[in-house]
Design a protein around this motif. Structure first.
Motif, PDB file in Angstrom:
ATOM      1  N   LEU A  14     -30.671 -51.798   6.411  1.00 58.65           N
ATOM      2  CA  LEU A  14     -30.777 -52.610   5.225  1.00 58.65           C
ATOM      3  C   LEU A  14     -29.440 -52.908   4.668  1.00 58.65           C
ATOM      4  N   GLY A  15     -28.316 -52.554   5.090  1.00 61.30           N
ATOM      5  CA  GLY A  15     -26.941 -52.745   4.629  1.00 61.30           C
ATOM      6  C   GLY A  15     -26.848 -54.063   4.440  1.00 61.30           C
ATOM      7  N   PRO A  16     -26.535 -54.877   3.318  1.00 65.27           N
ATOM      8  CA  PRO A  16     -25.969 -56.355   3.199  1.00 65.27           C
ATOM      9  C   PRO A  16     -24.800 -56.647   4.206  1.00 65.27           C
ATOM     10  N   LEU A  17     -23.853 -55.739   4.154  1.00 65.10           N
ATOM     11  CA  LEU A  17     -22.656 -56.419   4.812  1.00 65.10           C
ATOM     12  C   LEU A  17     -22.719 -56.880   6.204  1.00 65.10           C
ATOM     13  N   HIS A  18     -23.191 -55.932   7.027  1.00 59.80           N
ATOM     14  CA  HIS A  18     -23.232 -56.196   8.379  1.00 59.80           C
ATOM     15  C   HIS A  18     -24.407 -57.324   8.660  1.00 59.80           C
ATOM     16  N   ASN A  19     -25.551 -57.253   7.654  1.00 57.22           N
ATOM     17  CA  ASN A  19     -26.565 -58.109   7.963  1.00 57.22           C
ATOM     18  C   ASN A  19     -25.838 -59.573   7.697  1.00 57.22           C
ATOM     19  N   SER A  20     -25.060 -59.698   6.832  1.00 57.95           N
ATOM     20  CA  SER A  20     -24.571 -61.097   6.363  1.00 57.95           C
ATOM     21  C   SER A  20     -23.618 -61.443   7.245  1.00 57.95           C
ATOM     22  N   ALA A  21     -22.696 -60.425   8.280  1.00 67.80           N
ATOM     23  CA  ALA A  21     -21.922 -60.861   9.226  1.00 67.80           C
ATOM     24  C   ALA A  21     -22.618 -61.411  10.520  1.00 67.80           C
ATOM     25  N   PHE A  22     -23.960 -60.359  10.529  1.00 69.71           N
ATOM     26  CA  PHE A  22     -24.637 -60.849  11.951  1.00 69.71           C
ATOM     27  C   PHE A  22     -25.193 -62.328  11.923  1.00 69.71           C
ATOM     28  N   ILE A  23     -25.691 -62.712  10.671  1.00 73.97           N
ATOM     29  CA  ILE A  23     -26.341 -64.026  10.285  1.00 73.97           C
ATOM     30  C   ILE A  23     -25.189 -64.980  10.655  1.00 73.97           C
ATOM     31  N   LEU A  24     -23.699 -64.791  10.261  1.00 73.12           N
ATOM     32  CA  LEU A  24     -22.821 -65.860  10.505  1.00 73.12           C
ATOM     33  C   LEU A  24     -22.434 -65.921  11.933  1.00 73.12           C
ATOM     34  N   PRO A 112     -17.208 -62.692  22.391  1.00 78.49           N
ATOM     35  CA  PRO A 112     -18.125 -61.630  22.300  1.00 78.49           C
ATOM     36  C   PRO A 112     -17.517 -60.271  22.111  1.00 78.49           C
ATOM     37  N   ILE A 113     -16.230 -60.231  22.580  1.00 79.07           N
ATOM     38  CA  ILE A 113     -15.518 -58.838  22.501  1.00 79.07           C
ATOM     39  C   ILE A 113     -15.383 -58.582  20.798  1.00 79.07           C
ATOM     40  N   THR A 114     -14.732 -59.743  20.173  1.00 81.59           N
ATOM     41  CA  THR A 114     -14.529 -59.784  18.945  1.00 81.59           C
ATOM     42  C   THR A 114     -15.680 -59.314  18.127  1.00 81.59           C
ATOM     43  N   ALA A 115     -16.898 -59.964  18.489  1.00 78.72           N
ATOM     44  CA  ALA A 115     -18.062 -59.608  17.941  1.00 78.72           C
ATOM     45  C   ALA A 115     -18.537 -58.195  18.029  1.00 78.72           C
ATOM     46  N   ALA A 116     -18.432 -57.799  19.294  1.00 80.17           N
ATOM     47  CA  ALA A 116     -18.611 -56.353  19.482  1.00 80.17           C
ATOM     48  C   ALA A 116     -17.664 -55.380  18.756  1.00 80.17           C
ATOM     49  N   GLY A 117     -16.553 -55.723  18.687  1.00 81.46           N
ATOM     50  CA  GLY A 117     -15.682 -54.905  17.751  1.00 81.46           C
ATOM     51  C   GLY A 117     -15.994 -54.905  16.132  1.00 81.46           C
ATOM     52  N   LEU A 118     -16.617 -56.090  15.676  1.00 81.38           N
ATOM     53  CA  LEU A 118     -16.674 -56.271  14.274  1.00 81.38           C
ATOM     54  C   LEU A 118     -17.918 -55.327  14.019  1.00 81.38           C
ATOM     55  N   ALA A 119     -18.976 -55.168  15.083  1.00 81.12           N
ATOM     56  CA  ALA A 119     -20.018 -54.114  14.749  1.00 81.12           C
ATOM     57  C   ALA A 119     -19.272 -52.688  14.562  1.00 81.12           C
ATOM     58  N   TRP A 120     -18.414 -52.309  15.246  1.00 81.04           N
ATOM     59  CA  TRP A 120     -17.742 -51.076  14.917  1.00 81.04           C
ATOM     60  C   TRP A 120     -17.160 -50.866  13.449  1.00 81.04           C
ATOM     61  N   VAL A 121     -16.424 -52.220  13.125  1.00 84.37           N
ATOM     62  CA  VAL A 121     -15.793 -52.208  11.949  1.00 84.37           C
ATOM     63  C   VAL A 121     -16.729 -52.007  10.832  1.00 84.37           C
ATOM     64  N   LEU A 122     -17.889 -52.624  10.864  1.00 84.73           N
ATOM     65  CA  LEU A 122     -18.840 -52.762   9.763  1.00 84.73           C
ATOM     66  C   LEU A 122     -20.065 -51.534   9.826  1.00 84.73           C
TER      67      LEU A 122
END
Length: 214
Positions: A14-24, A112-122
């Motif tokens: 339910l965390g809002p940060l990663h969900n917002s980034a994922f929608i973007l 896709p590599i950047t998107a994958a890295g963003l998942a670890w950051v968030l």
């Protein structure tokens, strides 16, 4: 263990940060592909953490009241207290204007590599650490604990799975509704973070104190 994993898994998903980034990501060019990279990286992170814990314990829970068992409970207690303090801090600080972070402008051209890295950051590492400390009690000789750990990883990824599936099957309606959801998350980000931090923090703190005292 199971109830703790459910509480932590729900808080993560339910965390809002990663969900917002994922929608973007889903709204960008080749959004479904980027979203899939984020989702798989997010899930892989959870699986890797749980796997490391299982390697550490060799799939056997430490004896009750042993040093490893007490250390795991103490770690959960520390995380719970930290979450409560963090939630209280966020609640007391002055409200900030709702703005779009600068890094979101780069998502349209993200690979896709950047998107994958963003998942670890968030990834909410405090909650992931609490899940790891809870997983120390898992006994891999039983199918029930295997199932519990699998469900935990999937539950912590559930919001991403639902949104990714929605975009693949109904991209037009999904984009409109997910963008509306992102706007709602942006407006309610602070109270969501405060509520999740306090609720999970209080749960972990109370449960850990009970375990230490019993």
């Amino acid at each position: 263990m199971v109830l703790d994993l459910v509480v932590i898994g729900v808080a993560i998903t339910l965390g809002p940060l990663h969900n917002s980034a994922f929608i973007l990501l889903l709204s960008s060019l080749h959004g479904a592909r980027q979203g899939l990279a984020f989702l798989l990286s997010w899930l892989a992170n959870l699986v890797v953490v749980i796997t490391l814990v299982m390697l550490l314990t060799n799939g056997q829970p430490p004896a009750r009241h042993s040093t490893p068992s007490t250390a795991a409970i103490a770690a959960k207690l520390a995380i719970g207290v930290a979450l409560v303090l963090y939630g209280a801090h966020r609640h007391r600080r002055p409200p900030r204007p709702h703005g779009t972070p600068r890094w979101t402008a780069r998502i349209d051209n993200a690979s896709p590599i950047t998107a994958a890295g963003l998942a670890w950051v968030l990834q909410p590492w405090g909650l992931v650490a609490a899940g790891a400390a809870t997983a120390l009690d898992a006994d891999l000789s039983t199918a029930t604990d295997w199932f519990a750990l699998t469900c935990y990883c999937l539950l912590a990824t559930l919001s991403l799975i639902v949104m990714e599936t929605y975009v693949v099957w109904a991209p037009t309606s999904a984009n409109a509704r997910l963008n509306a959801l992102r706007g709602w998350l942006s407006r309610h980000q602070e109270p969501l973070i405060v509520t999740l931090s306090l609720l999970v923090g209080l749960w972990l703190t109370a449960h850990s104190i009970y375990d230490l005292a019993s």
